[in-house]
Design an enzyme around this catalytic site. Structure first.
Site, short mmCIF file in Angstrom:
data_model
loop_
_atom_site.label_atom_id
_atom_site.label_comp_id
_atom_site.label_asym_id
_atom_site.label_seq_id
_atom_site.Cartn_x
_atom_site.Cartn_y
_atom_site.Cartn_z
N GLY A 175 142.94 38.88 131.35
CA GLY A 175 142.54 40.28 131.17
C GLY A 175 141.14 40.42 131.75
O GLY A 175 140.68 39.58 132.54
N PHE A 178 132.17 60.44 124.07
CA PHE A 178 133.04 59.57 123.30
C PHE A 178 132.51 59.48 121.87
O PHE A 178 131.36 59.85 121.61
CB PHE A 178 133.10 58.18 123.96
N ASP A 196 146.76 34.53 119.77
CA ASP A 196 146.96 33.10 120.03
C ASP A 196 145.65 32.32 120.02
O ASP A 196 145.53 31.27 119.38
CB ASP A 196 147.64 32.86 121.40
N GLN A 215 140.27 47.53 113.40
CA GLN A 215 140.10 48.96 113.66
C GLN A 215 141.42 49.72 113.69
O GLN A 215 142.36 49.30 114.36
CB GLN A 215 139.40 49.16 115.01
N HIS A 273 142.74 53.22 115.00
CA HIS A 273 142.34 54.30 115.92
C HIS A 273 142.86 55.62 115.36
O HIS A 273 144.01 55.68 114.90
CB HIS A 273 142.93 54.03 117.31
N LEU A 284 148.99 55.06 122.03
CA LEU A 284 147.65 55.62 121.91
C LEU A 284 147.50 56.93 122.67
O LEU A 284 147.96 57.07 123.79
CB LEU A 284 146.64 54.62 122.49
N GLU A 319 140.83 58.54 122.94
CA GLU A 319 139.70 59.26 122.36
C GLU A 319 139.10 60.22 123.40
O GLU A 319 138.43 61.21 123.05
CB GLU A 319 138.64 58.24 121.93
N ARG A 339 135.20 55.97 114.79
CA ARG A 339 136.65 55.89 114.55
C ARG A 339 136.99 55.64 113.08
O ARG A 339 137.96 56.19 112.57
CB ARG A 339 137.23 54.77 115.39
N HIS A 344 144.56 49.14 116.09
CA HIS A 344 144.10 49.23 117.48
C HIS A 344 143.28 48.06 117.99
O HIS A 344 143.44 47.64 119.12
CB HIS A 344 143.28 50.51 117.64
N GLU A 376 138.09 40.25 123.48
CA GLU A 376 138.54 40.66 122.14
C GLU A 376 138.81 39.46 121.23
O GLU A 376 138.75 39.58 120.01
CB GLU A 376 139.78 41.56 122.26
N ARG A 427 134.02 49.17 115.99
CA ARG A 427 133.66 49.25 117.41
C ARG A 427 133.63 50.70 117.87
O ARG A 427 134.52 51.47 117.54
CB ARG A 427 134.69 48.48 118.24
N SER A 463 134.41 48.20 124.29
CA SER A 463 135.12 46.92 124.38
C SER A 463 135.25 46.46 125.82
O SER A 463 135.05 45.28 126.12
CB SER A 463 136.50 47.03 123.75
C1 LIG Z 1 146.00 51.18 124.41
C2 LIG Z 1 144.58 50.68 124.45
C3 LIG Z 1 143.59 51.45 125.02
C4 LIG Z 1 142.28 50.99 125.07
N1 LIG Z 1 141.31 51.76 125.65
C5 LIG Z 1 140.05 51.29 125.75
C6 LIG Z 1 139.04 52.03 126.43
O1 LIG Z 1 139.29 53.10 127.00
N2 LIG Z 1 137.79 51.52 126.48
C7 LIG Z 1 137.46 50.32 125.91
O2 LIG Z 1 136.31 49.90 125.98
N3 LIG Z 1 138.41 49.59 125.27
C8 LIG Z 1 139.69 50.04 125.19
N4 LIG Z 1 140.64 49.29 124.55
C9 LIG Z 1 140.30 47.93 124.12
C10 LIG Z 1 140.24 47.01 125.32
O3 LIG Z 1 141.18 47.42 126.28
C11 LIG Z 1 140.54 45.57 124.96
O4 LIG Z 1 139.78 45.18 123.86
C12 LIG Z 1 140.19 44.64 126.12
O5 LIG Z 1 140.80 45.09 127.31
C13 LIG Z 1 140.61 43.22 125.82
O6 LIG Z 1 140.43 42.45 126.99
P1 LIG Z 1 140.56 40.88 126.95
O7 LIG Z 1 140.28 40.42 128.34
O8 LIG Z 1 139.75 40.33 125.86
O9 LIG Z 1 142.09 40.60 126.57
P2 LIG Z 1 143.48 41.12 127.18
O10 LIG Z 1 143.32 42.13 128.23
O11 LIG Z 1 144.33 41.43 126.01
O12 LIG Z 1 144.04 39.82 127.91
C14 LIG Z 1 144.48 38.68 127.19
C15 LIG Z 1 144.98 37.65 128.17
O13 LIG Z 1 145.25 36.43 127.49
C16 LIG Z 1 146.47 35.90 127.90
N5 LIG Z 1 147.00 35.07 126.81
C17 LIG Z 1 147.04 35.35 125.49
N6 LIG Z 1 147.57 34.32 124.80
C18 LIG Z 1 147.86 33.37 125.70
C19 LIG Z 1 148.45 32.06 125.63
N7 LIG Z 1 148.85 31.52 124.47
N8 LIG Z 1 148.62 31.37 126.78
C20 LIG Z 1 148.23 31.90 127.98
N9 LIG Z 1 147.69 33.11 128.11
C21 LIG Z 1 147.49 33.83 126.99
C22 LIG Z 1 147.31 37.11 128.25
O14 LIG Z 1 148.32 36.77 129.15
C23 LIG Z 1 146.26 38.03 128.88
O15 LIG Z 1 146.12 37.73 130.26
C24 LIG Z 1 141.96 49.73 124.51
C25 LIG Z 1 142.96 48.95 123.95
C26 LIG Z 1 144.26 49.43 123.89
C27 LIG Z 1 145.29 48.57 123.22
#
Ligand SMILES: Cc1cc2nc3c(=O)[nH]c(=O)nc-3n(C[C@H](O)[C@H](O)[C@H](O)COP(=O)(O)OP(=O)(O)OC[C@H]3O[C@@H](n4cnc5c(N)ncnc54)[C@H](O)[C@@H]3O)c2cc1C
Length: 560
Positions: A12, A113, A209, A228, A230, A240, A243, A274, A339, A363, A374, A379
């Site tokens: 991500g 926001f 995980d 959280q 939402h 969703l 916001e 929120r 959320h 996250e 948050r 995020s």
């Molecule tokens: C619908 C929605 C809308 C949102 N809108 C906003 C917004 O507008 N602004 C904002 O700031 N935040 C927003 N958020 C929150 C934000 O998007 C997330 O907190 C953030 O993108 C998380 O990013 P990350 O890189 O930590 O994890 P993620 O993007 O969740 O990526 C996790 C990665 O880990 C990998 N993974 C997990 N477990 C394993 C495993 N066991 N083995 C191998 N790979 C694994 C997955 O494949 C993935 O690639 C939103 C969240 C949601 C759900």
């Protein structure tokens, strides 16, 4: 055996940003993701990303809003770093090619926001996460020294005899083969745990995980009770509605047509934090002023139609496809829904955990910049700032560390455990049935309002489900894309997460941010202005506390 200086678990925003930063430091980098990188949950982020870039705005104002939003549980030194570095990171993204919205004058445009005292949210319509994720993926592909293991599932973190990281075990989802990945450092960027709840806005892959894997090898978790809800999610499926809709001017009404936020947050109204808006909605619903489907309504028709089509086009589709509502013409029913995971693996500013060579960012981690609640659009910022810092620090650490040699015995043990799940005959319920009960339990007892008896009931149910999970088996007995087997592993992680959320919620005998205890309705700074840490100790999680860092903002009463 693929071996790397820096092995990132997750692709991500946090994982890709960490990988790019580590590669730029000259490290050999591997990125493992259980889904194709651009299907990570970051892709779903709609509303935007915060930065105090405008000359009239300041990082101090952004920091104060974040601290107040966190209900004073966020560590102020970490928040200062995030808010100071935000403008530079945003410009970096723009230079890489993220097509942020520009206003009539051709300058980067913002939207308002929740919980923010200035409009400092930068966005790409309502697909901001997707826009940034795709640009980072392109950048990653340019780096030949970054190896991508797409559709590989990490099943275990491995340590050396002295406790330092040794690498991970992964399973190739396409054919079921397993591999040992020696690595000098491992960065967990595996996202949150929203799937512990049902419904949730989170993708099916958000099963906590990394939180469970880190906990199992002794890394402390922090503030796990802070989950959280939402304010604007669709009933039933949890989808969703950003916001950004309220940022653009949408109003909330109860079934009696009253704009109820006047009672709860007379100054900020719909754009209070929120936790505040979710509690207000739930109070209206609980006191009988909601609609029969347990919702209140969000009226987006207050926003000019042209603007909806320009800035909220994705949620036009969500409204039409998932609720049968044309949001440009009529209000849509919404309710608070799971959320975001504020807690997670405890780290310092460089993403380091107390286990040498183990990092966490995004996250999955708790730095902590979000504390008890948050702010929207903080995020994406957190994933990028602390993803980059973790990547840089891990690369430097790896440059004077030898390559560990994890034992093949760990690989065989993991292989054996998964084979056993696949081979055994099912005597109890399916994984999906246990997961459904878990999700409903958490949504009932560990949601917007909580109290001792409900939390104790939740803990008992989670313990029973943990037992039951040991008897479940897969219907799919094959090795190619056996998602059933991985679902069983994810269920184990989710149950660990659930237990820890409930333990934290029971422990914190006050109301702060997202944790509202009806039996302890006040914030209690004297006893609870502190983080709750949980670490593994045999069968029972061990509780300890750590101080909240206060730099220049003393806790005050929180009103909006
Ligand atoms: C619908 C929605 C809308 C949102 N809108 C906003 C917004 O507008 N602004 C904002 O700031 N935040 C927003 N958020 C929150 C934000 O998007 C997330 O907190 C953030 O993108 C998380 O990013 P990350 O890189 O930590 O994890 P993620 O993007 O969740 O990526 C996790 C990665 O880990 C990998 N993974 C997990 N477990 C394993 C495993 N066991 N083995 C191998 N790979 C694994 C997955 O494949 C993935 O690639 C939103 C969240 C949601 C759900």
């Amino acid at each position: 055996m693929p071996q790397h200086d820096v092995l990132v678990i997750g692709a991500g925003l946090a994982g890709m940003r960490a990988a790019l930063a580590a590669a730029e430091e000259g490290a050999s980098v591997g990125v493992i993701s259980k889904v194709h990188p651009v299907r990570s949950h970051s892709n779903a982020a709609q509303g935007g990303i915060n930065a105090a870039l405008n000359p009239e705005d300041s990082w101090e104002s952004h920091a104060f809003d974040t601290i107040k939003g966190s209900d004073y549980l966020g560590d102020q030194d970490a928040i200062e770093i995030m808010c100071r570095e935000a403008p530079q990171e945003l410009l970096h993204l723009e230079h890489l090619g993220v097509t942020f919205h520009r206003n009539e004058e051709g300058k980067l445009g913002t939207r308002a926001f929740g919980g923010a005292s200035a409009a400092r949210t930068y966005y790409v319509a309502d697909i901001t996460g997707q826009a940034i994720l795709h640009v980072l993926y392109e950048q990653l592909m340019k780096h030949s020294e970054v190896f991508r293991y797409e559709e590989w599932f990490t099943t275990a973190l491995l340590q050396q005899d002295d406790g330092a990281m040794a690498g991970v075990v992964g399973r190739n989802i396409r054919d079921g083969s397993m591999e040992l990945f020696p690595a000098k450092t491992v960065i967990l960027a595996s996202g949150g745990n929203g799937q512990v709840y049902n419904p949730t806005t989170n993708a099916l892959v958000c099963t906590g995980d990394g939180i469970a894997l880190a906990y199992r090898i002794g890394a402390p978790l922090m503030d796990m009770e802070m989950v959280q809800y939402h304010p604007t999610t669709l009933a039933g499926n949890g989808l969703l509605i950003t916001e950004g809709a309220r940022g653009e001017g949408a109003h909330l009404y109860n079934a009696e047509g009253e704009r109820f936020m006047e009672k709860y947050a007379p100054n900020k109204m719909e754009l209070a934090s929120r936790d505040v808006v979710s509690r207000a909605e739930q109070t209206e619903i609980n006191e009988g002023r909601g609609f029969p489907d347990g919702t209140v309504s969000l009226d987006i028709t207050k926003v000019p139609r042209k603007r909806i089509h320009e800035a909220l086009r994705e949620i036009i589709n969500v409204g039409r496809d998932f609720a049968g509502v044309d949001i440009t013409r009529e209000p849509i029913h919404i309710k608070p829904g799971n959320h975001y995971t504020m807690g997670g693996v405890k780290t310092d500013f460089e993403g380091r955990t107390p286990i040498a060579g183990l990092y966490a960012a995004g996250e999955v981690a708790c730095v902590s910049v979000h504390g008890g609640n948050r702010l929207g659009a903080n995020s994406l910022l957190d994933t990028l700032i602390f993803g980059r810092r973790a990547g840089q620090d891990a690369a430097r650490y790896a440059s004077d560390t030898g390559m560990p040699k994890p034992s093949y015995a760990s690989l065989s043990a993991e292989q054996g455990a998964i084979e056993a799940i696949i081979r055994r005959e099912r005597t109890g319920r399916r994984v999906s049935e246990i997961k459904a009960e878990l999700g409903a339990t958490m949504d009932k007892y560990a949601a917007v309002f909580r109290e001792e008896d409900g939390l104790r009931t939740a803990l008992e149910i989670v313990k029973r489900l943990q037992q039951e999970a040991t008897t479940t088996a897969t219907d799919d007995k094959g090795s190619v894309f056996n998602q059933d087997a991985l679902g069983a592993l994810e269920l184990g992680y989710m149950l660990d997460n659930a237990e820890l959320i409930v333990m934290g919620a029971l422990e914190r005998k006050e109301s702060r941010g997202a944790q509202f205890r009806t039996d302890y309705p006040a914030r209690d700074d004297e006893h609870w202005l502190k983080h709750i840490n949980l670490s593994v100790n045999g069968e029972i999680p061990e509780v300890s506390y750590s101080d909240v860092t206060i730099t220049q903002w003393q806790p005050e009463a929180r009103t909006y």
